[in-house]
Design a protein around this motif. Structure first.
Motif, short mmCIF file in Angstrom:
data_model
loop_
_atom_site.label_atom_id
_atom_site.label_comp_id
_atom_site.label_asym_id
_atom_site.label_seq_id
_atom_site.Cartn_x
_atom_site.Cartn_y
_atom_site.Cartn_z
N SER A 218 10.77 -12.65 -4.11
CA SER A 218 11.55 -12.94 -2.73
C SER A 218 13.07 -13.18 -3.37
O SER A 218 13.28 -13.85 -4.29
CB SER A 218 11.30 -14.39 -2.30
N PRO A 219 13.70 -12.05 -3.18
CA PRO A 219 15.01 -12.05 -3.59
C PRO A 219 15.95 -13.49 -3.32
O PRO A 219 15.57 -13.89 -2.37
CB PRO A 219 15.78 -10.82 -2.86
N GLU A 220 16.78 -13.70 -4.44
CA GLU A 220 17.45 -14.89 -4.14
C GLU A 220 18.72 -15.00 -2.91
O GLU A 220 18.66 -15.90 -2.42
CB GLU A 220 18.30 -15.25 -5.56
N ASN A 221 18.95 -13.97 -2.76
CA ASN A 221 20.21 -13.77 -1.59
C ASN A 221 19.38 -13.38 -0.45
O ASN A 221 20.10 -13.44 0.59
CB ASN A 221 21.09 -12.76 -1.85
N GLU A 222 18.05 -13.26 -0.34
CA GLU A 222 17.31 -12.99 0.98
C GLU A 222 16.07 -13.63 1.02
O GLU A 222 14.97 -13.09 0.75
CB GLU A 222 17.19 -11.34 0.96
N ASN A 223 16.21 -15.13 1.12
CA ASN A 223 14.80 -15.95 1.00
C ASN A 223 13.99 -15.72 2.07
O ASN A 223 12.71 -15.99 1.92
CB ASN A 223 15.58 -17.36 1.00
N TYR A 224 14.21 -14.90 3.17
CA TYR A 224 13.57 -15.09 4.10
C TYR A 224 12.58 -13.57 4.08
O TYR A 224 11.71 -13.23 4.96
CB TYR A 224 14.28 -14.56 5.59
N LEU A 225 12.84 -12.86 2.77
CA LEU A 225 12.10 -11.48 2.79
C LEU A 225 11.00 -11.68 1.69
O LEU A 225 11.27 -12.46 0.60
CB LEU A 225 12.98 -10.34 2.47
N GLU A 226 10.13 -10.86 1.53
CA GLU A 226 9.30 -10.71 0.71
C GLU A 226 9.15 -9.29 0.47
O GLU A 226 9.04 -8.40 1.33
CB GLU A 226 7.86 -11.28 1.08
#
Length: 389
Positions: A218-226
């Motif tokens: 899960s990217p740090e700048n896009e926590n809603y994505l996997e």
């Protein structure tokens, strides 16, 4: 011919096998809404498995061009057709003709909209024959969607350490329609490092496959994505670089030392050695052996640093020859003081040759030890970063 529930399911499996589209029994679609996400089956989320198989791969200028076969798996129970459903809806004991009239090629099903992340130059799949296929298992509604495409993916590399750096190419998949609170991404069990790509699938003779790393992040700048991430670690073949560049350059340096053992009076012999080694070393340093890699041609690399270092040693040997020749050919005049000074300078020329026989090899050996020690340290450090225990 009347079909009971077992024969109906058998017919569905048979038709699915010979078709490249999902075949659904038409009455099952009456209350189906493709806009609604299927029922959650993994910690409040829909488990979606993804898999990748790389058929061919070639690295060029910081990117990798590859032919990829990718598939996705998820379960949509709304499309399930089992014996209890057939019996409840009185579908069993129907004719084969009636059964086939109710079959439709169903492409408009719900899907997780999973595609490649940070990839570019993706070739449209409709240009590839039989590039997409869907299989729906009637018993539980499990869907397997597969497609084949060509694309380019980014590769991280340390150009200044060529050819000793690791090349890491990223193949990443993510859902462009749903967040990680709705869909749980997971690599399929069949997606193993040994199955994703094989050594023979790499179309570049200059690199070799080191390792394949598989994870979900899960990217740090896009926590809603996997993101399902696949890292392919490549390394250049050192033997090729050593044979074509490193060893010839070192041999030219050693060849330039031959002049230290030639008599000072043999000016033509020493001059020919200096001229030959300088021109050969300069040609070897300028003509890099990667004409197809524009980034490497423009960057200063470890290979280039070593080549120019060898050129400096050869140039210094030429300067030493010039000094020896200058002092060794001084003519004596009539005065005794000048004669003594001339003799001393000739002795100095001989002494300079003797000192150079030791100083030049020792300095070049020190240069090699420092250079390759740093390279070895980098390789060990990078391996620890890539393969933590």
């Amino acid at each position: 011919m009347k079909l009971n529930s077992a024969l109906i399911l058998q017919q569905l499996y048979l038709i699915q096998t010979i078709s490249c589209y999902g075949i659904v029994y038409k009455p099952r679609l009456k209350q189906y809404n493709k806009a609604l996400i299927p029922k959650s089956n993994f910690k409040g989320r829909l488990l979606t498995e993804v898999g990748v198989e790389i058929e061919s791969m070639r690295t060029i200028t910081g990117t990798s061009s590859m032919n990829v076969l990718t598939f996705q798996k998820w379960t949509d129970s709304r499309l399930a057709i089992n014996e209890s459903y057939l019996q409840e809806n009185k579908i069993a004991n129907i004719s084969l003709q009636e059964f086939r009239e109710h079959l439709v090629e169903f492409e408009d099903i719900w899907n997780p909209y999973i595609n490649f992340y940070q990839a570019f130059n993706i070739r449209p799949e409709e240009m590839l024959s039989s590039s997409a296929s869907v299989f729906i298992r009637p018993s539980d509604g499990k869907i397997v969607s597969g497609k084949k495409m060509q694309l380019d993916v980014p590769c991280d590399r340390e150009l200044w350490l060529y050819p000793f750096e690791f090349i890491i190419c990223f193949v990443q998949l993510k859902s462009y329609g749903y967040s990680k609170s709705e869909i749980a991404l997971k690599w399929a069990e069949s997606t193993t490092p040994n199955e994703v790509i094989r050594e023979g699938n790499i179309r570049d003779n200059g690199v070799t496959l080191t390792k394949v790393l598989i994870d979900v992040i899960s990217p740090e700048n896009e926590n809603y994505l996997e993101i399902a991430r696949l890292r392919i670690v490549l390394q250049h073949k050192w033997s090729r670089v050593f044979v074509n560049n490193i060893i010839p350059a070192a041999l030219l340096v050693a060849l330039s030392w031959l002049g230290f053992w030639i008599k000072n009076e043999s000016t033509s012999a020493r001059a020919s050695i200096c001229l030959t080694t300088i021109l050969s070393s300069l040609t070897l340093a300028i003509s890099k052996n990667f004409p197809s890699d524009i980034q490497l041609m423009q960057a200063m690399t470890a290979q280039g640093l070593y080549m120019w270092g060898c050129f400096v040693f050869i140039f210094l040997a030429a300067l030493e020859f010039a000094l020896v020749d200058y002092y060794g050919k001084m003519k004596a005049s009539g005065k005794e003081a000048l004669y003594t000074n001339t003799v001393n300078k000739r002795r100095m020329a001989v002494r300079l040759n003797r000192i150079s026989r030791i100083v030049f090899p020792v300095c070049f050996l020190t240069f090699n030890v420092l250079f390759f020690s740093y390279v070895l340290f980098y390789v060990i450090f990078e391996k620890k970063q890539l393969y933590p225990e």
